[in-house]
Design an enzyme around this catalytic site. Structure first.
Site, short mmCIF file in Angstrom:
data_model
loop_
_atom_site.label_atom_id
_atom_site.label_comp_id
_atom_site.label_asym_id
_atom_site.label_seq_id
_atom_site.Cartn_x
_atom_site.Cartn_y
_atom_site.Cartn_z
N LYS A 90 82.87 12.30 19.69
CA LYS A 90 82.29 13.35 20.54
C LYS A 90 83.34 14.32 21.07
O LYS A 90 82.99 15.37 21.60
CB LYS A 90 81.52 12.72 21.70
CG LYS A 90 80.19 12.11 21.26
CD LYS A 90 79.39 11.58 22.44
CE LYS A 90 78.04 11.04 21.98
NZ LYS A 90 77.24 10.49 23.10
N HIS A 103 83.61 3.90 20.47
CA HIS A 103 82.36 4.18 19.76
C HIS A 103 81.98 5.66 19.80
O HIS A 103 81.35 6.17 18.86
CB HIS A 103 81.22 3.31 20.32
CG HIS A 103 80.72 3.71 21.67
ND1 HIS A 103 81.38 3.36 22.83
CD2 HIS A 103 79.63 4.44 22.06
CE1 HIS A 103 80.72 3.83 23.87
NE2 HIS A 103 79.65 4.49 23.44
N ASP A 104 82.35 6.36 20.85
CA ASP A 104 81.99 7.78 20.95
C ASP A 104 83.20 8.71 20.83
O ASP A 104 83.13 9.86 21.27
CB ASP A 104 81.25 8.05 22.26
CG ASP A 104 79.74 7.83 22.14
OD1 ASP A 104 79.25 7.79 21.00
OD2 ASP A 104 79.07 7.69 23.18
N HIS A 144 77.22 3.02 14.35
CA HIS A 144 76.35 2.46 15.39
C HIS A 144 75.07 3.27 15.60
O HIS A 144 74.18 2.84 16.34
CB HIS A 144 77.11 2.29 16.71
CG HIS A 144 77.43 3.56 17.44
ND1 HIS A 144 78.43 4.41 17.04
CD2 HIS A 144 76.88 4.11 18.55
CE1 HIS A 144 78.50 5.44 17.88
NE2 HIS A 144 77.55 5.28 18.80
N HIS A 145 74.94 4.42 14.95
CA HIS A 145 73.68 5.17 15.01
C HIS A 145 72.82 4.94 13.76
O HIS A 145 71.77 5.58 13.61
CB HIS A 145 73.94 6.66 15.20
CG HIS A 145 74.39 7.02 16.58
ND1 HIS A 145 73.60 6.86 17.70
CD2 HIS A 145 75.57 7.53 17.03
CE1 HIS A 145 74.26 7.25 18.77
NE2 HIS A 145 75.46 7.66 18.39
N ASP A 191 74.35 -0.71 23.01
CA ASP A 191 74.47 0.70 23.40
C ASP A 191 73.14 1.22 23.94
O ASP A 191 73.10 1.85 25.01
CB ASP A 191 74.91 1.50 22.19
CG ASP A 191 75.31 2.93 22.53
OD1 ASP A 191 75.90 3.14 23.60
OD2 ASP A 191 75.04 3.83 21.70
N HIS A 219 79.35 13.48 15.07
CA HIS A 219 80.41 12.77 15.80
C HIS A 219 80.81 11.44 15.16
O HIS A 219 81.98 11.07 15.20
CB HIS A 219 80.07 12.61 17.30
CG HIS A 219 79.07 11.54 17.62
ND1 HIS A 219 77.72 11.78 17.70
CD2 HIS A 219 79.24 10.22 17.92
CE1 HIS A 219 77.10 10.67 18.03
NE2 HIS A 219 78.00 9.70 18.17
#
Length: 336
Positions: free
Chosen positions: A213, A209-210, A262-263, A291, A238
């Site tokens: 980054k 998910h990240d 997801h954001h 999250d 990201h």
């Protein structure tokens, strides 16, 4: 039909003939020699076993009565040799009686030919047994490819897990976060009715998910204080980086929704695309709740972990604002 399957079908069939009588070997040579058939000959059982191990034939024609080692013993040795155990064996005999056939079957023979040969019968029997053996080879090949594919998928998944651990190590504030949210996202996905054959996509997406980054400079990602508006603009890239990178990996395409979306927020105030409501992919809506839940419960240098009852209150208050109302209810009722 795959190229591998076609290759198996196009290969010349290897037939090993083990018989001590020259006239029989000569007769079978005349009956069976074709462009797509390779004939191998041995006049004794011992030589026949050696040739079988050397050339791995598609079928073996085996004389019953031979001086050094009879056909029964040769057949038993073939069946006890791992690499030859599945090779079809047709016994050649002048004995047309029940006892001989039962002994041959007990030794591992697949079929029988009785001397003198009927030319049509022998050609049809050989053709049929070769077809069955080729089919077995194709099934074995497919099984092997399936095993290789499973091993590759396992290796890929281990690589993904390694990436996720590397991300956690880079940002020590979130150490252990990825594994926790992955396990919880899978639970919520099941409650939400996600099919089992799609669950791997949820798991992979959560682990990654990240991943975007990795493209964010340390000066921004690890900054202890508040980010400036310009820094936030960079940070919000990201998910875009994640999509660009993961889109190049075919088997990860179904998992991209979580790293990319997801954001996003239920009311449309999220990023990177400002999606709203059910236009946000289901996997991303599931993960967004998990999250935030884990982040609020975790200690940070700039704030203490929030007590569980306050986390529940926060999630409930965000129904229809940040999060899918139905999924929040599922989460609060069964997980949080």
């Amino acid at each position: 039909m795959t190229e591998g399957t076609q290759a198996v079908l196009n290969q010349a069939a290897k037939i090993l003939i083990i018989d001590d009588e020259p006239i029989i070997r000569l007769t079978l040579d005349g009956l069976l020699r074709q462009d797509n058939v390779q004939l191998l000959f041995a006049e004794t059982g011992i030589k026949g076993l050696a040739l079988a191990q050397q050339y791995m034939p598609d079928a073996i024609l085996l004389d019953l009565m031979m001086p050094d080692m009879d056909g029964y013993e040769v057949c038993r040795r073939i069946r006890s040799t791992a690499e030859l155990a599945e090779v079809p064996v047709i016994m050649i005999t002048a004995l047309d009686n029940r006892e001989a056939r039962l002994s041959g079957l007990d030794a591992g023979a697949d079929d029988f030919l009785t001397k003198p040969f009927d030319s049509m019968e022998i050609q049809i029997r050989i053709k049929n047994i070769l077809r069955m053996n080729r089919f077995r080879h194709i099934i074995d090949q497919r099984d092997q490819l399936s095993r290789i594919n499973s091993e590759l998928v396992c290796a890929y998944d281990k690589t993904i897990e390694g990436w996720s651990l590397a991300l956690d190590l880079r940002d020590r504030e979130t150490e252990g976060h990825t594994i926790r949210v992955t396990e919880t996202a899978v639970i919520l996905a099941r409650l939400a009715g996600v099919k089992e054959d799609e669950m791997e996509h949820v798991r992979r997406g959560a682990l990654l998910h990240d991943i975007g980054k990795l493209g964010i400079p340390d000066s921004i990602l690890l900054k202890p204080g508040r980010l400036t508006e310009e820094e936030w603009q960079i940070m919000r890239l990201h998910p875009v980086y994640a999509k660009e990178w993961l889109s190049e990996i075919k088997y990860l395409e179904p998992a991209i929704d979580i790293p990319y979306c997801h954001h996003e927020r239920w009311n449309g105030n999220g990023y990177p695309r400002g999606l709203k409501g059910e236009k946000i992919p289901l996997f991303a809506r599931i993960f967004a709740i998990v999250d935030v839940w884990d982040a609020l419960r975790s200690e940070r240098p700039y704030r203490q972990a929030m007590p569980d009852d306050q986390v529940r209150e926060y999630l409930a208050a965000q129904k229809g604002i940040d999060f899918d109302p139905y999924l929040v209810e599922l989460f609060l009722d069964h997980i949080c």
